[in-house]
Scaffold this active site. Structure first.
Site: not given
Ligand code: AMP
Length: 192
Positions: A14, A90, A129, A135, A146
């Site tokens: 993404k 999400r 990654r 991270r 996840r």
């Molecule tokens: P990402 O960078 O999009 O993979 O997001 C990393 C983490 O941030 C996710 O595993 C969630 O814990 C949190 N997160 C990001 N976006 C959302 C969302 N829209 N709703 C809930 N948690 C989120």
């Protein structure tokens, strides 16, 4: 004005594809994961709350996440010209909230780009990654959590957006430029 969601499991590409899309279509990028990681890095109260969920591979509660999204939209005038939402929505609840938020602003979602990648490849990519990203959630245990959360809470959005006639299914494996070409063609086709 043009609003897109880029949708897919963790590690589906993404963030990478968003960068190409921003350049091509001049959209404002909102990555909710990045917004949260920025709060964590700055040690804000919100960052502390976010970290307690992120490090366990869990989602931030919907209402909090929706408030955060609205704040980002309100504090960035450029968002009024079109946004690519990366990592949001999400959950079905978030998708419904996004629809309302955009309607209130006199706009709507044009398309949802769904990057489809097999779990095995996702795990490989995320472990790779993790070696570079630093991270806290790119380790095997959290990655598995996840993916579980993705399959139970996020993947139902695929059917939700298919019903809405907005879902563009994109094969998310192959070279990044090939994937981007497929995305561009799908967007062009959807706007006809
Ligand atoms: P990402 O960078 O999009 O993979 O997001 C990393 C983490 O941030 C996710 O595993 C969630 O814990 C949190 N997160 C990001 N976006 C959302 C969302 N829209 N709703 C809930 N948690 C989120």
């Amino acid at each position: 004005m043009f609003n897109l969601v880029i949708f897919g499991a963790p590690g589906s590409g993404k963030g990478t594809q968003s960068e190409f899309i921003i350049k091509e279509y001049g959209l404002f990028h909102i990555s909710t994961g990045e917004v949260l990681r920025d709060h964590i890095a700055r040690g804000t109260e919100l960052g502390k709350i976010a970290d307690s969920f992120i490090s366990k591979g869990q989602l931030i509660p919907d209402e909090l996440m929706i408030d955060i999204l609205c704040d980002v939209l309100d504090s960035n005038p450029a968002a009024a010209d079109g946004v690519i939402f990366d990592g949001f929505p999400r959950t079905i609840h978030q998708a419904k909230a996004l629809k309302e938020v955009l309607e209130k602003r006199g706009t709507q979602l044009n398309a949802v780009i769904g990057l489809e990648v097999e779990d095995e490849e996702l795990i490989d990519r995320l472990i790779k990654r993790g070696k570079e990203s630093g991270r806290s959630d790119d380790n095997l245990e959290t990655i598995q959590q996840r993916l579980k959360v993705y399959h139970s809470q996020t993947s139902p959005l695929r059917d939700y957006y298919i019903e809405e006639g907005k879902y563009l299914s994109i094969k998310g494996s192959g070279s990044v430029t090939e994937i981007f070409e497929t995305i561009k063609a799908a967007i062009a086709h959807s706007q006809r």
